[in-house]
Design an enzyme around this catalytic site. Sequence first.
Site, PDB file in Angstrom:
ATOM      1  N   ASP A 162      49.382  32.101  31.910  1.00  0.00           N
ATOM      2  CA  ASP A 162      48.755  33.422  31.777  1.00  0.00           C
ATOM      3  C   ASP A 162      47.450  33.241  31.007  1.00  0.00           C
ATOM      4  O   ASP A 162      47.327  32.319  30.204  1.00  0.00           O
ATOM      5  CB  ASP A 162      49.668  34.397  31.033  1.00  0.00           C
TER       6      ASP A 162
ATOM      7  N   LYS B 292      49.197  35.729  25.519  1.00  0.00           N
ATOM      8  CA  LYS B 292      50.568  35.988  25.972  1.00  0.00           C
ATOM      9  C   LYS B 292      51.397  34.711  25.995  1.00  0.00           C
ATOM     10  O   LYS B 292      52.590  34.734  25.689  1.00  0.00           O
ATOM     11  CB  LYS B 292      50.558  36.653  27.357  1.00  0.00           C
TER      12      LYS B 292
ATOM     13  N   ASN C 283      48.383  41.028  40.907  1.00  0.00           N
ATOM     14  CA  ASN C 283      47.304  41.235  41.881  1.00  0.00           C
ATOM     15  C   ASN C 283      47.471  40.268  43.037  1.00  0.00           C
ATOM     16  O   ASN C 283      48.120  39.227  42.924  1.00  0.00           O
ATOM     17  CB  ASN C 283      45.929  41.075  41.208  1.00  0.00           C
TER      18      ASN C 283
ATOM     19  N   CYS D  23      51.102  34.511  55.842  1.00  0.00           N
ATOM     20  CA  CYS D  23      51.598  34.696  57.215  1.00  0.00           C
ATOM     21  C   CYS D  23      51.485  36.157  57.659  1.00  0.00           C
ATOM     22  O   CYS D  23      51.219  36.446  58.815  1.00  0.00           O
ATOM     23  CB  CYS D  23      53.052  34.250  57.323  1.00  0.00           C
TER      24      CYS D  23
ATOM     25  N   CYS E 298      44.824  53.786  34.719  1.00  0.00           N
ATOM     26  CA  CYS E 298      45.644  52.586  34.662  1.00  0.00           C
ATOM     27  C   CYS E 298      46.935  52.806  35.418  1.00  0.00           C
ATOM     28  O   CYS E 298      47.376  53.933  35.628  1.00  0.00           O
ATOM     29  CB  CYS E 298      45.914  52.157  33.232  1.00  0.00           C
TER      30      CYS E 298
ATOM     31  N   CYS F  83      49.336  31.434  61.301  1.00  0.00           N
ATOM     32  CA  CYS F  83      48.978  31.678  59.899  1.00  0.00           C
ATOM     33  C   CYS F  83      47.616  31.061  59.588  1.00  0.00           C
ATOM     34  O   CYS F  83      47.276  29.984  60.091  1.00  0.00           O
ATOM     35  CB  CYS F  83      50.046  31.068  58.976  1.00  0.00           C
TER      36      CYS F  83
END
Lengths: 433, 433
Positions: free
Chosen positions: B120, B143, B204, B249, B270, B323
């Site tokens: 992180d 973190k 994300n 894929c 947020c 793919c």
Amino acid sequence: MEEEVKVLLAALDGLMPALPSQHAVYQVAQIKESAERILRLSNDISAAQLGSRKKIQEMSGEVVGSNPYSRLMALKRMGIVNNYENIRNFSVAIVGVGGVGSVAAEMLTRCGIGRLLLFDYDTVELANMNRLFFRPQQAGMSKTDAAVETLADINPDVVLEGYKLNVSTVDGFEKFMEALSKDFKGMQRESKSRVDLVLSCVDNYEARMVVNQACNELGQTWMESGVSEDAVSGHIQLLVPGETACFACAPPLVVASGVDERTLKREGVCAASLPTTMGIIAGLLVQNALKYLLSFGNITKYLGYSALKDFFPTMEMLPNPQCSNASCLQRQCEYAENKPFRDALEKARAEAELANAALVSKVALHEDNEWNISLIDEDEVQANIDTPSEFLPDGLSRELPASEKQVLIEDDFPETELDLDDLQRQFQTLNAD
Amino acid sequence: MEEEVKVLLAALDGLMPALPSQHAVYQVAQIKESAERILRLSNDISAAQLGSRKKIQEMSGEVVGSNPYSRLMALKRMGIVNNYENIRNFSVAIVGVGGVGSVAAEMLTRCGIGRLLLFDYDTVELANMNRLFFRPQQAGMSKTDAAVETLADINPDVVLEGYKLNVSTVDGFEKFMEALSKDFKGMQRESKSRVDLVLSCVDNYEARMVVNQACNELGQTWMESGVSEDAVSGHIQLLVPGETACFACAPPLVVASGVDERTLKREGVCAASLPTTMGIIAGLLVQNALKYLLSFGNITKYLGYSALKDFFPTMEMLPNPQCSNASCLQRQCEYAENKPFRDALEKARAEAELANAALVSKVALHEDNEWNISLIDEDEVQANIDTPSEFLPDGLSRELPASEKQVLIEDDFPETELDLDDLQRQFQTLNAD
């Protein structure tokens, strides 16, 4: 410790004038420097131990890194919860601060619940470290003390009450009832109980029967939870005295047969447990509690979890008119008595909704709608997709008529008052085997 | 601090002979007493901070309060896991130590996993306090540092590696790949990767695509997790390069359309989050990870969670022969190449099972079985009840033929070696739209 060092520093200052040589003065100056360094270190430690967050008077939705409530208040903007800040008005009692109860307490604390009452008589052991929440250095502390210590540090805004007692003893039960009925900040409530919800997170049937008794007596809605001895399944259940089955309405075999469950456990054999299963059950329990307290989503009556196959069964249980629990029978009568009131409320709500929908459809259509375009309500479509039970593919029809709730919208509200005995008879017929 | 106080005490001792009066000696004695008290307090504090638990050389199932592994080793006695102690041999990498990743890390730590790699780049904020794990006084720490600090305290037996880096940057990706491929304690592995499982707990799509790229390159099995922006739904997914769909894929619209997702987020708005939903997703993720690592139960390919209706959808996705990810295509080829080997293995396993079952039924029947009683295999009946997909009520028949896996038991293993190109064509036909 801060004070000790300050006393020492003062004593060193007092010593100064009496010192015989330059060297001695230098020595004492060095000692003072050490002591001052100790004071600074000690301050750092207590700052770290006390936590760096002060109480917050009012919940805000401001999006800044220093606001511990921003991501919760965002539930309003997302259209999930109408008044998240109401969470501060609620009191929740948790019975059993073990693998499920402690995590449930932490989740509610982090959500900013108003007040938490924690009941447990047990002590933290290293053998508890395979579940979330307690830390090794808390071994030997009572679970309630250790929990209050950790939770107060996480969120000082929550009012925490730890009760080290066994609810299954006569004395413990009395104190449990007292705690649930105790006035808090002069909040007025209709019921005898002064909490909004009781969460049962105990690991034996005897204690569940006790919580059941207390909640039936107080007419207190509660939620029950449990994890199996092999650690790979569990469940949560909503119990509303009089409205749903109570724990004595369909008791487990051990309870019904009057066997002392402690005699069933073998020496040197312990139940398995996993932080995963217990964390999931705590999560499902508190999620249901939040839905109940803050009025969003569908409140689940019963949800099972079977880890080996990721199977999540649901069911619903009506109260048993032959229940062995006298308070349950009394609550069943009261619930039947209140039916006309509930019906009226339901009708008014349905009418208001219809009126609102009519208004919205009038307003939403543009006047110059030359292509005659109108919108389908997204929520409705979503609901159809999400709930397999409400969704019928082409070519299928329902065998049973729609539930009373749905019929009511078209039906007229019966003006005549219903007779209680009559209702009870209907009840018994409905529930008879 | 201990050292500081010891220096101070030595200095006071050195001062003693030079003191001019009885009063001064008395004063210094008082100071020494204070210093000694400080030393004791300081020792208490460090004992509390370091935790009271020492490393444990070997996991035991002994049922004593001081054994942190007793409830986990009990999974063996309960017949759930064959060799729980194997958990110490596994390395798991967690990408993203937020609301899901931190709880997943804590669960694995409490389960006694061998080694955890945490990735992180973010810093703890008070705004994270509405989710489990981090504490207010850790605000400002990275973190990874905060997580390593807390986890080392909970279970000193776990080897913890914190990597403060952003896997989505060129440099970060390189270090990420390096960490995954780094030898650990000379353990020999067949694959390029030196970890047993990667858990993606990022928030994300860009980072998910990066984890996907790394795992496709390394042929590394991973599990993906996610929680929606409105905090009331989430999912977990198993990704086995070549065998199941990879993240590219069937990419989400945002990824497929090449839009920078950061531009989609509005200033001052947020995402909502709840400790319940995130705790549940972390629990389901780690439960699946434990099933995968310790070989018990059914490993779930995809499990969704919708909190508003307590709905848990499942599904399965085959790899896409078109793919866009070159490494995925390569893994698909390898998987096809390995089919004869897998088939042979499956056949051998099925035959061994049949032989075993025949042996058991021979042994189990009593010789003087005059009523001709035989037992139905309980597991088989249970499986039929538990798995709705395998269970067909009277009057229904399957539209599609049974899967290849079931057919295999009767079929003969093809002796001729299959051509790779031929297999690829078959694959493309199977997966073509």
